[in-house]
Write an enzyme that holds these catalytic residues in place. Structure first.
Site, PDB file in Angstrom:
ATOM      1  N   LYS A   1       0.487  -1.193   0.110  1.00 17.71           N
ATOM      2  CA  LYS A   1      -0.294  -0.070   0.283  1.00 17.71           C
ATOM      3  C   LYS A   1       0.435   1.158  -0.037  1.00 17.71           C
ATOM      4  O   LYS A   1       2.004   1.770   1.312  1.00 17.71           O
ATOM      5  CB  LYS A   1      -0.733  -0.224   1.203  1.00 17.71           C
ATOM      6  CG  LYS A   1      -2.029   0.836   1.550  1.00 17.71           C
ATOM      7  CD  LYS A   1      -2.686   0.539   2.459  1.00 17.71           C
ATOM      8  CE  LYS A   1      -3.762   1.584   2.814  1.00 17.71           C
ATOM      9  NZ  LYS A   1      -5.017   1.518   3.913  1.00 17.71           N
TER      10      LYS A   1
ATOM     11  N   ASP B   1     -15.760   0.412  10.161  1.00 18.97           N
ATOM     12  CA  ASP B   1     -16.043   0.739   8.857  1.00 18.97           C
ATOM     13  C   ASP B   1     -16.102  -1.010   8.426  1.00 18.97           C
ATOM     14  O   ASP B   1     -15.905  -1.411   7.195  1.00 18.97           O
ATOM     15  CB  ASP B   1     -15.338   1.437   8.252  1.00 18.97           C
ATOM     16  CG  ASP B   1     -15.729   1.369   6.463  1.00 18.97           C
ATOM     17  OD1 ASP B   1     -16.837   1.700   6.819  1.00 18.97           O
ATOM     18  OD2 ASP B   1     -15.470   2.215   5.297  1.00 18.97           O
TER      19      ASP B   1
END
Length: 345
Positions: free
Chosen positions: A63, A165
């Site tokens: 990432k 989330d």
């Protein structure tokens, strides 16, 4: 290399600027170790790349965050959390994505934080699109929910962390065994010192009542999201699907749908948040929404989704304690794992 497939939804090319994304090409090698094979995806904060670890031969996900100061801080927060949850001996720790390495990358657009994560498979949203018409098979759903709840039990009780989330997009299949589900790390918030990185959390359809009202939130907010996701996985439809109109905001429509499904919100809860006065009068009644049409969860399952009466009773009995208006009374992940609906084959 903005898109891995022609026509794929892509990041904004204008964000490839100083403070933004790092331009990555297939074949690039990061940190003299991770060779780029293909693009896995992108988000507002970062792009993610499938790489080969040249030392071990292992495939990993790298990432690469944007280089701006706010993105670096967000990356540092995520790194702190990932370090905390990774490589524990707790039996449920493997339900959470593991951090393998970290490094910084100096490029034409600045210095980028990079996180090396274990490579996982498709997210659950993709599986829904492939197989979920109208919903996934219940044995699959029960296995998915069991492993998600195991991950949350580990985060909530051992790590004192809220995910914030939970949704199908953030549940990733493990490549080695296609039924092994892990929760994604991007949404984590650490509860140590009760630090909240932001106050507006959770994706709209999965947002808990206390967050909608601007009240204090904690691990029970994740449990509310799991209930919403469970309903969606079984039926193929969102439990709540708020829409704004000329006179009613998204939040007000969302709250009204909650009331129709679960009943009147007790005034002590309705008036407990910093946004409460926008939605409720002093009696705890909605200010801008007319008469509501109650349609309780059990009836929805029977009348709309053709559940057998016993099945509707069991499934609603599993979901309703996860949607308790009083968040302190809401069931925990550990309690959910013991429920007969989840444990029955």
């Amino acid at each position: 290399q903005l898109c891995s497939k022609e026509g794929q939804d892509c990041e904004d090319p204008r964000e490839y600027c100083y403070g933004g994304y790092h331009p990555v090409q297939i074949g690039d090698t990061f940190n003299r170790r991770y060779q780029v094979v293909s693009k896995l995806g992108w988000g507002f904060f970062a792009t993610v790349w499938l790489c080969i670890d040249l030392r071990s031969g292992r495939r990993v996900a790298v990432k690469v965050l944007k280089s701006g100061a706010e993105f670096t801080q967000a990356g540092q927060d995520e790194l702190t959390l990932l370090r905390y949850v990774s490589f524990s001996r707790h039996p449920y720790s493997q339900r959470v994505v593991q951090l393998l390495d970290e490094f910084k990358l100096a490029g034409v657009n600045g210095v980028h934080m990079c996180l090396v994560l274990e490579l996982l498979g498709l997210n659950l949203r993709s599986w829904q699109l492939c197989f979920g018409n109208p919903g996934l098979l219940q044995p699959w759903v029960k296995q998915i929910l069991t492993q998600v709840l195991q991950g949350l039990d580990y985060l909530h009780t051992r790590c004192k962390i809220i995910h914030t989330d939970i949704k199908p997009d953030n549940i990733l299949l493990h490549l080695k065994e296609q039924t092994h589900i892990l929760t994604h790390a991007a949404g984590f918030q650490m509860q140590i010192s009760y630090k909240h990185f932001c106050e507006e959390i959770q994706t709209r359809q999965y947002r808990s009542l206390e967050v909608l009202l601007g009240s204090d939130y904690g691990p029970p907010a994740d449990i509310w999201s799991v209930a919403c996701m469970a309903f969606e996985l079984v039926t193929g439809d969102s439990l709540f699907h708020p829409k704004a109109s000329e006179f009613i905001s998204l939040e007000e429509d969302h709250i009204s749908q909650i009331i129709e499904l679960l009943g009147k919100i007790p005034p002590d809860v309705a008036l407990s948040g910093k946004y409460s006065a926008e939605y409720f009068n002093r009696k705890g009644d909605l200010r801008h929404v007319g008469p509501l049409k109650p349609w309780r969860l059990y009836d929805v399952l029977v009348e709309k989704y053709n559940f057998l009466l016993g099945e509707a009773s069991e499934f609603s009995d599993f979901l309703l304690p996860m949607l308790d208006y009083h968040s302190e009374r809401r069931v925990t992940a550990a309690q959910c794992l013991q429920h007969p609906w989840l444990t029955s084959v």
